[in-house]
Design a protein around this motif. Structure first.
Motif, short mmCIF file in Angstrom:
data_model
loop_
_atom_site.label_atom_id
_atom_site.label_comp_id
_atom_site.label_asym_id
_atom_site.label_seq_id
_atom_site.Cartn_x
_atom_site.Cartn_y
_atom_site.Cartn_z
N MET A 170 1.01 -0.77 -0.09
CA MET A 170 -0.61 -0.02 0.20
C MET A 170 0.99 1.57 -0.28
O MET A 170 1.26 0.97 0.56
N PRO A 171 0.95 2.03 -0.74
CA PRO A 171 1.45 3.24 -0.93
C PRO A 171 1.30 3.96 0.04
O PRO A 171 0.22 4.21 0.48
N GLU A 172 2.37 5.08 0.09
CA GLU A 172 2.19 5.77 1.71
C GLU A 172 2.64 7.40 1.25
O GLU A 172 3.46 7.45 0.82
N SER A 173 2.36 8.30 1.59
CA SER A 173 3.12 9.75 1.12
C SER A 173 3.11 10.94 2.00
O SER A 173 2.09 10.43 3.41
N PHE A 174 3.94 11.35 2.16
CA PHE A 174 4.16 13.42 2.99
C PHE A 174 4.53 13.85 2.46
O PHE A 174 5.31 13.90 1.28
N PHE A 175 4.28 15.43 2.81
CA PHE A 175 4.59 16.26 2.31
C PHE A 175 6.54 17.01 3.69
O PHE A 175 6.34 16.79 5.43
N TYR A 176 6.72 16.86 2.66
CA TYR A 176 8.43 17.29 4.09
C TYR A 176 8.98 19.16 3.51
O TYR A 176 9.85 18.78 1.86
N GLN A 177 8.99 19.22 3.62
CA GLN A 177 9.59 20.96 3.53
C GLN A 177 9.17 21.82 2.04
O GLN A 177 10.01 21.83 0.97
N GLY A 178 8.05 21.16 1.62
CA GLY A 178 7.32 21.38 0.30
C GLY A 178 7.64 19.92 -0.91
O GLY A 178 6.43 21.30 -2.12
N HIS A 179 7.98 19.10 -0.50
CA HIS A 179 8.45 17.55 -1.79
C HIS A 179 7.41 17.06 -1.25
O HIS A 179 7.12 16.73 -0.17
N TYR A 180 6.38 16.31 -1.66
CA TYR A 180 5.87 15.36 -1.60
C TYR A 180 6.97 13.67 -2.18
O TYR A 180 6.92 13.81 -3.34
N VAL A 181 6.06 12.94 -1.07
CA VAL A 181 7.01 11.78 -1.25
C VAL A 181 5.65 11.12 -0.97
O VAL A 181 5.54 10.87 -0.91
N ASN A 182 6.22 10.06 -1.59
CA ASN A 182 5.07 9.41 -2.65
C ASN A 182 6.10 7.70 -2.45
O ASN A 182 6.60 7.41 -3.28
N PHE A 183 5.50 6.76 -1.05
CA PHE A 183 6.61 5.48 -1.49
C PHE A 183 6.45 4.41 -1.04
O PHE A 183 5.06 4.18 -0.68
N ASP A 193 14.29 9.11 5.56
CA ASP A 193 15.69 8.64 5.73
C ASP A 193 16.37 8.66 4.68
O ASP A 193 16.97 10.12 4.81
N ASN A 194 16.71 8.02 3.73
CA ASN A 194 16.73 8.69 2.48
C ASN A 194 15.89 9.97 1.95
O ASN A 194 16.61 10.92 0.85
N ALA A 195 14.35 10.09 2.09
CA ALA A 195 13.81 10.52 0.69
C ALA A 195 14.47 12.05 2.21
O ALA A 195 14.62 13.24 1.43
N LYS A 196 14.59 11.92 3.38
CA LYS A 196 14.34 13.55 3.85
C LYS A 196 15.83 13.81 3.62
O LYS A 196 16.03 14.69 3.13
N ALA A 197 16.77 13.35 3.95
CA ALA A 197 18.05 13.60 2.91
C ALA A 197 18.77 14.33 2.09
O ALA A 197 18.72 15.50 1.77
N ARG A 198 17.74 13.55 0.73
CA ARG A 198 18.14 14.00 -0.31
C ARG A 198 17.04 14.87 -0.52
O ARG A 198 17.87 15.74 -1.16
N ILE A 199 15.86 15.29 0.21
CA ILE A 199 15.51 16.47 -0.29
C ILE A 199 16.25 17.55 0.25
O ILE A 199 16.54 19.24 0.35
N GLU A 200 17.19 17.52 1.87
CA GLU A 200 17.89 18.45 1.90
C GLU A 200 18.65 18.80 1.35
O GLU A 200 19.28 20.06 1.23
N TYR A 204 10.48 4.91 -3.64
CA TYR A 204 9.77 6.09 -3.33
C TYR A 204 9.78 6.74 -5.05
O TYR A 204 10.35 7.17 -5.51
N THR A 205 8.96 8.49 -5.19
CA THR A 205 8.87 8.68 -5.81
C THR A 205 8.75 10.65 -5.21
O THR A 205 8.67 10.50 -3.90
N LEU A 206 9.71 11.29 -5.83
CA LEU A 206 9.78 12.91 -5.33
C LEU A 206 9.37 14.21 -5.86
O LEU A 206 10.24 13.99 -7.27
N ASP A 207 8.49 14.31 -6.10
CA ASP A 207 7.91 15.63 -6.60
C ASP A 207 8.02 15.26 -8.24
O ASP A 207 7.96 13.25 -8.55
#
Length: 66
Positions: free
Chosen positions: A1-14, A55-62, A28-31
């Motif tokens: 089941m896919p899940e998603s969240f926003f982090y620092q204005g970016h949409y992550v669907n994993f 952790d991987n998605a947040k680090a990539r966004i940062e 996951y996909t990032l924007d």
């Protein structure tokens, strides 16, 4: 089941999948920046895979610096 969240204005669907019994993987996909997936060993639990994906998605966004 896919899940998603926003982090620092970016949409992550994993999504977390089980490769074989007890071996979890994440993707996951990032924007519009592409699709990313676990390139290492599978994780022994869904929770560990989820934590690593987050952790991987947040680090990539940062690193994007937006």
């Amino acid at each position: 089941m896919p899940e998603s969240f926003f982090y620092q204005g970016h949409y992550v669907n994993f999504e977390l999948t089980q490769r074989t019994f007890g071996q979890w993987n994440w993707v996951y996909t990032l924007d519009t920046h592409g699709r990313f997936e676990n390139q290492g060993n599978a994780f022994s639990s869904r929770e560990l895979a989820m934590e690593d994906a987050l952790d991987n998605a947040k680090a990539r966004i940062e690193r994007l610096g937006h």
